[in-house]
Design a protein around this motif. Structure first.
Motif, mmCIF file in Angstrom:
data_model
loop_
_atom_site.group_PDB
_atom_site.id
_atom_site.type_symbol
_atom_site.label_atom_id
_atom_site.label_comp_id
_atom_site.label_asym_id
_atom_site.label_seq_id
_atom_site.Cartn_x
_atom_site.Cartn_y
_atom_site.Cartn_z
ATOM 1 N N SER A 245 0.888 -1.035 -0.080
ATOM 2 C CA SER A 245 -0.139 -0.026 0.002
ATOM 3 C C SER A 245 0.660 1.322 -0.040
ATOM 4 O O SER A 245 2.030 1.144 0.540
ATOM 5 C CB SER A 245 -0.854 0.088 1.261
ATOM 6 O OG SER A 245 -0.087 0.068 2.311
ATOM 7 N N GLU A 247 0.462 3.956 1.737
ATOM 8 C CA GLU A 247 0.732 4.298 3.034
ATOM 9 C C GLU A 247 1.998 3.697 3.807
ATOM 10 O O GLU A 247 2.876 4.368 4.141
ATOM 11 C CB GLU A 247 -0.439 4.208 3.983
ATOM 12 C CG GLU A 247 -0.427 4.497 5.335
ATOM 13 C CD GLU A 247 -1.416 4.139 6.259
ATOM 14 O OE1 GLU A 247 -1.284 4.581 7.667
ATOM 15 O OE2 GLU A 247 -2.345 3.650 5.798
ATOM 16 N N LYS A 248 1.954 2.226 3.580
ATOM 17 C CA LYS A 248 3.076 1.567 4.193
ATOM 18 C C LYS A 248 4.614 1.779 3.160
ATOM 19 O O LYS A 248 5.625 1.839 3.970
ATOM 20 C CB LYS A 248 3.029 0.088 3.943
ATOM 21 C CG LYS A 248 1.984 -0.523 4.934
ATOM 22 C CD LYS A 248 1.563 -1.886 4.869
ATOM 23 C CE LYS A 248 0.827 -2.512 5.726
ATOM 24 N NZ LYS A 248 0.420 -4.157 5.656
ATOM 25 N N TYR A 250 5.354 4.716 2.175
ATOM 26 C CA TYR A 250 5.760 6.115 2.383
ATOM 27 C C TYR A 250 6.450 5.877 3.839
ATOM 28 O O TYR A 250 7.107 6.703 4.461
ATOM 29 C CB TYR A 250 4.571 7.268 2.287
ATOM 30 C CG TYR A 250 4.701 7.631 0.874
ATOM 31 C CD1 TYR A 250 5.958 8.827 0.458
ATOM 32 C CD2 TYR A 250 4.134 7.383 -0.297
ATOM 33 C CE1 TYR A 250 6.011 9.255 -0.645
ATOM 34 C CE2 TYR A 250 4.093 7.631 -1.643
ATOM 35 C CZ TYR A 250 5.054 8.606 -1.936
ATOM 36 O OH TYR A 250 5.249 8.922 -2.956
ATOM 37 N N LYS A 251 5.750 5.026 4.754
ATOM 38 C CA LYS A 251 6.182 4.803 5.999
ATOM 39 C C LYS A 251 7.689 4.335 6.120
ATOM 40 O O LYS A 251 8.429 4.773 7.018
ATOM 41 C CB LYS A 251 5.268 3.883 6.794
ATOM 42 C CG LYS A 251 5.576 3.891 8.278
ATOM 43 C CD LYS A 251 4.491 2.642 9.030
ATOM 44 C CE LYS A 251 4.799 2.740 10.480
ATOM 45 N NZ LYS A 251 3.706 1.517 11.072
ATOM 46 N N ILE A 252 7.845 3.278 5.049
ATOM 47 C CA ILE A 252 9.354 2.828 4.995
ATOM 48 C C ILE A 252 10.083 4.057 4.674
ATOM 49 O O ILE A 252 11.478 4.048 5.220
ATOM 50 C CB ILE A 252 9.258 1.718 4.265
ATOM 51 C CG1 ILE A 252 8.614 0.601 4.728
ATOM 52 C CG2 ILE A 252 10.615 1.333 3.786
ATOM 53 C CD1 ILE A 252 8.293 -0.626 3.969
ATOM 54 N N LYS A 253 9.907 4.843 3.398
ATOM 55 C CA LYS A 253 10.553 5.793 3.216
ATOM 56 C C LYS A 253 10.741 6.809 4.189
ATOM 57 O O LYS A 253 12.130 7.126 4.301
ATOM 58 C CB LYS A 253 9.967 6.488 1.928
ATOM 59 C CG LYS A 253 10.713 7.715 1.316
ATOM 60 C CD LYS A 253 10.137 8.212 -0.100
ATOM 61 C CE LYS A 253 10.819 9.083 -0.595
ATOM 62 N NZ LYS A 253 10.203 9.703 -1.819
ATOM 63 N N ARG A 254 10.137 7.220 5.105
ATOM 64 C CA ARG A 254 10.272 8.242 5.952
ATOM 65 C C ARG A 254 11.216 7.480 7.128
ATOM 66 O O ARG A 254 12.049 8.164 7.841
ATOM 67 C CB ARG A 254 8.854 8.529 6.763
ATOM 68 C CG ARG A 254 8.129 9.376 5.755
ATOM 69 C CD ARG A 254 6.863 10.261 6.890
ATOM 70 N NE ARG A 254 6.103 9.207 7.177
ATOM 71 C CZ ARG A 254 4.943 8.929 6.913
ATOM 72 N NH1 ARG A 254 4.521 9.353 5.620
ATOM 73 N NH2 ARG A 254 4.232 7.814 7.264
ATOM 74 N N LYS A 255 11.040 6.479 7.446
ATOM 75 C CA LYS A 255 11.904 5.782 8.553
ATOM 76 C C LYS A 255 13.305 5.546 7.956
ATOM 77 O O LYS A 255 14.207 5.826 8.636
ATOM 78 C CB LYS A 255 11.296 4.203 8.752
ATOM 79 C CG LYS A 255 12.041 3.524 9.763
ATOM 80 C CD LYS A 255 11.530 1.891 9.720
ATOM 81 C CE LYS A 255 12.317 1.261 10.773
ATOM 82 N NZ LYS A 255 11.753 -0.095 11.111
ATOM 83 N N THR A 256 13.279 5.464 6.631
ATOM 84 C CA THR A 256 14.847 5.288 6.056
ATOM 85 C C THR A 256 15.547 6.709 6.074
ATOM 86 O O THR A 256 16.590 6.879 6.646
ATOM 87 C CB THR A 256 14.594 4.920 4.593
ATOM 88 O OG1 THR A 256 14.052 3.678 4.515
ATOM 89 C CG2 THR A 256 16.180 4.683 3.926
ATOM 90 N N ARG A 258 15.029 9.179 8.243
ATOM 91 C CA ARG A 258 15.113 9.521 9.770
ATOM 92 C C ARG A 258 16.406 8.627 10.283
ATOM 93 O O ARG A 258 17.153 9.206 10.910
ATOM 94 C CB ARG A 258 13.824 8.888 10.384
ATOM 95 C CG ARG A 258 13.781 9.307 11.976
ATOM 96 C CD ARG A 258 12.585 9.118 12.548
ATOM 97 N NE ARG A 258 12.104 7.994 12.705
ATOM 98 C CZ ARG A 258 11.162 7.401 12.129
ATOM 99 N NH1 ARG A 258 10.594 7.957 11.250
ATOM 100 N NH2 ARG A 258 10.920 5.930 12.204
#
Length: 294
Positions: A245, A247-248, A250-256, A258
């Motif tokens: 998805s 959402e998931k 972009y969540k991984i992208k933001r975590k990377t 960070r």
């Protein structure tokens, strides 16, 4: 991540360091030219490099606190161009000094009292070394610490040589100082050219980043590191299933982002998401694990 307070404190140390080196450089250069003291002339070139690097480290640490998306990228290349031009000029001065030593047999006596400036410079370098030990967690400081310690030893030897007044010893020590200076200059020229060209480089920080991303279960496919003046730009490729998805993803992208941004010498991070089939993803991740397992 290093606190802003610590970074400001260290930047002030480098600023005062660069200011302190100006009179030492001028004194060594003027006395060296007037009395044709090759040791003082060679050490003045090395002091000039130390001055430029201290000033560069000051602006580097200041930029760590001020960079943003609107920060003009041209300033990173300007930094590299200034260091490149200064380095080439110092290479010219050093080679000219070596030629003068070979071609000229004229020497002037110089008072051993002028060795005091070398001993003062040595005390400064040793003091800086002990101050920098308190901030060893910052990579820039860690690199400069070793340099400061070696400087203090070299300047004591130079001062003793100036007192002894042995022609052979003076020539040998002068050449050693020039070699030491040129090795620093060559490294700076190389880094400046890589930064200007935007070339991908290999650095210990690349291994650190890949290993940390892997430990956080980020499916990293590849990571490219580029020099931006004193900083790095990081381009990371992440392999994700085609049916993931948005959402998931972009969540991984933001975590990377960070994880990477917590390193204090990273100027820019770009995370590219690559949709892959499970078979292709597994194959690539196995290659990545094999490549960075050592």
């Amino acid at each position: 991540m290093v606190s802003v307070k610590v970074l400001r404190r260290v930047s002030i140390i480098f600023l005062f360091s660069s200011i302190f080196l100006i009179p030492i450089f001028l004194f060594e250069l003027i006395i060296g030219i007037l009395f044709k003291s090759y040791i003082l002339m060679a050490d003045s070139y090395h002091t000039l490099i130390d001055f430029l690097m201290s000033l560069l480290f000051y602006f580097t640490l200041v930029k760590i606190n001020t960079r943003s998306r609107r920060f003009p990228w041209g300033l990173y290349n300007l930094e590299s161009l200034v260091i490149l031009a200064a380095s080439i000029f110092i290479v010219y001065l050093s080679m000219n000094l070596i030629l003068n030593m070979i071609d000229s047999s004229i020497t002037f006596s110089i008072s051993p009292w002028y060795s005091i400036v070398l001993f003062v410079s040595s005390i400064y370098s040793l003091t800086l070394y002990f101050i920098e030990r308190r901030y060893v967690e910052i990579q820039i400081v860690k690199n400069d610490m070793i340099h400061s310690f070696l400087d203090s030893i070299a300047e004591v030897i130079s001062g003793i040589t100036l007192i002894v007044q042995s022609v052979v010893l003076i020539d040998v020590v002068t050449l050693v100082i020039l070699i030491f200076t040129l090795s620093d200059v060559i490294r700076e020229i190389k880094d400046s050219i890589l930064s200007i060209l935007g070339a991908s480089i290999d650095s210990p920080i690349k291994i650190q980043l890949v290993n940390e991303l892997k430990s956080k279960n980020i499916p990293i496919l590849n990571l490219y590191l580029k020099k931006c003046g004193s900083f790095y730009a990081v381009y990371t490729y992440i392999g994700l299933p085609k049916d993931i998805s948005l959402e998931k993803a972009y969540k991984i992208k933001r975590k990377t982002k960070r994880i990477i941004k917590k390193y204090d010498n990273i100027a820019y991070v770009d995370v590219i998401l690559v949709p892959l089939t499970e078979i292709k993803k597994k194959k690539i991740l196995e290659q990545v694990n094999a490549l960075y397992s050592g």
